[in-house]
Design a protein around this motif. Structure first.
Motif, PDB file in Angstrom:
ATOM      1  N   PRO A  39       0.798  -1.229   0.000  1.00  0.00           N
ATOM      2  CA  PRO A  39       0.000   0.000   0.000  1.00  0.00           C
ATOM      3  C   PRO A  39       0.834   1.284   0.000  1.00  0.00           C
ATOM      4  CG  PRO A  39      -0.140  -1.101   2.127  1.00  0.00           C
ATOM      5  CD  PRO A  39       0.599  -2.022   1.205  1.00  0.00           C
ATOM      6  N   ASP A  40       2.098   1.198   0.386  1.00  0.00           N
ATOM      7  CA  ASP A  40       2.968   2.379   0.389  1.00  0.00           C
ATOM      8  C   ASP A  40       3.640   2.617  -0.962  1.00  0.00           C
ATOM      9  OD1 ASP A  40       2.383   2.929   3.039  1.00  0.00           O
ATOM     10  OD2 ASP A  40       4.005   1.655   3.779  1.00  0.00           O
ATOM     11  N   GLN A  41       3.420   1.727  -1.915  1.00  0.00           N
ATOM     12  CA  GLN A  41       4.003   1.864  -3.249  1.00  0.00           C
ATOM     13  C   GLN A  41       3.507   3.154  -3.890  1.00  0.00           C
ATOM     14  OE1 GLN A  41       2.884  -1.356  -5.841  1.00  0.00           O
ATOM     15  NE2 GLN A  41       3.673  -0.381  -7.662  1.00  0.00           N
ATOM     16  N   PRO A  42       4.395   3.916  -4.552  1.00  0.00           N
ATOM     17  CA  PRO A  42       3.931   5.112  -5.261  1.00  0.00           C
ATOM     18  C   PRO A  42       2.920   4.740  -6.342  1.00  0.00           C
ATOM     19  CG  PRO A  42       6.312   5.149  -5.044  1.00  0.00           C
ATOM     20  CD  PRO A  42       5.847   3.773  -4.596  1.00  0.00           C
ATOM     21  N   VAL A  43       1.834   5.488  -6.401  1.00  0.00           N
ATOM     22  CA  VAL A  43       0.758   5.181  -7.340  1.00  0.00           C
ATOM     23  C   VAL A  43       1.256   5.230  -8.786  1.00  0.00           C
ATOM     24  CG1 VAL A  43      -0.194   7.513  -7.599  1.00  0.00           C
ATOM     25  CG2 VAL A  43      -1.710   5.532  -7.718  1.00  0.00           C
ATOM     26  N   GLN A  44       2.282   6.034  -9.062  1.00  0.00           N
ATOM     27  CA  GLN A  44       2.821   6.139 -10.426  1.00  0.00           C
ATOM     28  C   GLN A  44       3.498   4.846 -10.872  1.00  0.00           C
ATOM     29  OE1 GLN A  44       3.551   8.258  -7.960  1.00  0.00           O
ATOM     30  NE2 GLN A  44       3.096  10.334  -8.606  1.00  0.00           N
ATOM     31  N   GLN A  45       3.827   3.956  -9.946  1.00  0.00           N
ATOM     32  CA  GLN A  45       4.506   2.705 -10.300  1.00  0.00           C
ATOM     33  C   GLN A  45       3.539   1.558 -10.586  1.00  0.00           C
ATOM     34  OE1 GLN A  45       7.358   1.781  -7.265  1.00  0.00           O
ATOM     35  NE2 GLN A  45       8.615   3.591  -7.692  1.00  0.00           N
ATOM     36  N   LEU A  46       2.252   1.810 -10.481  1.00  0.00           N
ATOM     37  CA  LEU A  46       1.291   0.749 -10.787  1.00  0.00           C
ATOM     38  C   LEU A  46       1.355   0.393 -12.268  1.00  0.00           C
ATOM     39  CD1 LEU A  46      -1.894   1.731  -8.757  1.00  0.00           C
ATOM     40  CD2 LEU A  46      -0.236  -0.059  -8.243  1.00  0.00           C
ATOM     41  N   LYS A  47       1.090  -0.853 -12.554  1.00  0.00           N
ATOM     42  CA  LYS A  47       1.076  -1.353 -13.928  1.00  0.00           C
ATOM     43  C   LYS A  47      -0.307  -1.091 -14.512  1.00  0.00           C
ATOM     44  CE  LYS A  47       1.742  -5.723 -16.296  1.00  0.00           C
ATOM     45  NZ  LYS A  47       2.044  -7.139 -16.101  1.00  0.00           N
ATOM     46  N   TRP A  48      -0.394  -0.171 -15.476  1.00  0.00           N
ATOM     47  CA  TRP A  48      -1.675   0.244 -16.025  1.00  0.00           C
ATOM     48  C   TRP A  48      -2.009  -0.407 -17.358  1.00  0.00           C
ATOM     49  CZ3 TRP A  48      -4.281   2.217 -12.317  1.00  0.00           C
ATOM     50  CH2 TRP A  48      -3.661   2.983 -11.339  1.00  0.00           C
ATOM     51  N   LEU A  49      -1.001  -0.879 -18.074  1.00  0.00           N
ATOM     52  CA  LEU A  49      -1.247  -1.500 -19.373  1.00  0.00           C
ATOM     53  C   LEU A  49      -1.066  -3.012 -19.281  1.00  0.00           C
ATOM     54  CD1 LEU A  49       0.667   0.833 -21.859  1.00  0.00           C
ATOM     55  CD2 LEU A  49      -1.790   0.513 -21.693  1.00  0.00           C
ATOM     56  N   PRO A  50      -1.931  -3.779 -19.942  1.00  0.00           N
ATOM     57  CA  PRO A  50      -1.700  -5.224 -20.017  1.00  0.00           C
ATOM     58  C   PRO A  50      -0.381  -5.506 -20.746  1.00  0.00           C
ATOM     59  CG  PRO A  50      -3.924  -4.654 -20.789  1.00  0.00           C
ATOM     60  CD  PRO A  50      -3.171  -3.375 -20.618  1.00  0.00           C
ATOM     61  N   ASP A  51       0.255  -6.620 -20.433  1.00  0.00           N
ATOM     62  CA  ASP A  51       1.552  -6.946 -21.040  1.00  0.00           C
ATOM     63  C   ASP A  51       1.503  -6.920 -22.555  1.00  0.00           C
ATOM     64  OD1 ASP A  51       2.805  -7.239 -18.580  1.00  0.00           O
ATOM     65  OD2 ASP A  51       2.422  -9.392 -18.472  1.00  0.00           O
ATOM     66  N   THR A  52       0.436  -7.480 -23.148  1.00  0.00           N
ATOM     67  CA  THR A  52       0.342  -7.509 -24.606  1.00  0.00           C
ATOM     68  C   THR A  52       0.307  -6.098 -25.189  1.00  0.00           C
ATOM     69  OG1 THR A  52      -2.063  -7.704 -24.441  1.00  0.00           O
ATOM     70  CG2 THR A  52      -0.824  -9.740 -24.696  1.00  0.00           C
ATOM     71  N   GLU A  53      -0.376  -5.195 -24.514  1.00  0.00           N
ATOM     72  CA  GLU A  53      -0.468  -3.813 -24.981  1.00  0.00           C
ATOM     73  C   GLU A  53       0.883  -3.108 -24.836  1.00  0.00           C
ATOM     74  OE1 GLU A  53      -3.038  -0.845 -26.603  1.00  0.00           O
ATOM     75  OE2 GLU A  53      -3.498  -2.923 -26.099  1.00  0.00           O
ATOM     76  N   ARG A  54       1.558  -3.361 -23.746  1.00  0.00           N
ATOM     77  CA  ARG A  54       2.865  -2.748 -23.501  1.00  0.00           C
ATOM     78  C   ARG A  54       3.862  -3.228 -24.578  1.00  0.00           C
ATOM     79  NH1 ARG A  54       3.300  -3.447 -18.418  1.00  0.00           N
ATOM     80  NH2 ARG A  54       2.889  -1.322 -17.896  1.00  0.00           N
ATOM     81  N   GLU A  55       3.830  -4.506 -24.911  1.00  0.00           N
ATOM     82  CA  GLU A  55       4.720  -5.056 -25.934  1.00  0.00           C
ATOM     83  C   GLU A  55       4.417  -4.451 -27.298  1.00  0.00           C
ATOM     84  OE1 GLU A  55       4.456  -9.309 -25.844  1.00  0.00           O
ATOM     85  OE2 GLU A  55       5.001  -9.374 -23.728  1.00  0.00           O
ATOM     86  N   GLN A  56       3.151  -4.255 -27.591  1.00  0.00           N
ATOM     87  CA  GLN A  56       2.764  -3.693 -28.880  1.00  0.00           C
ATOM     88  C   GLN A  56       3.273  -2.266 -28.994  1.00  0.00           C
ATOM     89  OE1 GLN A  56      -1.444  -3.669 -29.555  1.00  0.00           O
ATOM     90  NE2 GLN A  56      -1.291  -2.959 -31.615  1.00  0.00           N
TER      91      GLN A  56
END
Length: 139
Positions: free
Chosen positions: A122-139
């Motif tokens: 819960p203390d993780q910076p919100v900007q470090q959350l993974k927002w894109l699915p892996d397939t989308e990030r790879e594309q």
């Protein structure tokens, strides 16, 4: 900015402060928005609905049968989050050429990342959350 937990609390506080305006007529909201007359005030709609998982039409009076139904909207994008208490469901209605599966994939990734972070880091910076699915990030 801030941690995942503090961002969720801040969002909750901001949304709770808007509840007093929940039943404000759309005409008044449009007048207060400063948008030119005739302009649409919204281009997307987000529904968060509390539902229950139940047997199909179990609450219908005797002799009443549901033949089906379909939601309609004038918004180009409608995203509904169905909260069943024990599970969440996502429904997207999007104007062509939009891809509802892609939008659901984004939302699913966001919700999974947020829940995992709230549960484990819960203390993780919100900007470090993974927002894109892996397939989308790879594309």
């Amino acid at each position: 900015d801030g941690s995942v937990e503090s961002s969720v609390h801040a969002t909750h506080t901001r949304l709770a402060s808007l509840l007093e305006h929940e039943h404000t007529p759309l005409v008044r909201a449009l007048r207060c928005s400063g948008m030119p007359a005739g302009s649409p005030l919204f281009s997307a709609l987000l529904n968060y609905r509390h539902n229950t998982l139940s047997a199909e039409d179990s609450d219908a009076p005797a002799g009443i049968q549901s033949l089906g139904g379909q939601e309609r909207s004038n918004y180009p994008l409608v995203l509904s989050v169905e909260d069943y208490g024990i599970a969440l469901g996502l429904t997207v209605h999007i104007a062509q050429p939009g891809n509802p599966d892609r939008v659901c994939g984004y939302m699913q990734q966001v919700l999974e990342s947020l829940v995992n972070a709230l549960d484990c880091t819960p203390d993780q910076p919100v900007q470090q959350l993974k927002w894109l699915p892996d397939t989308e990030r790879e594309q």
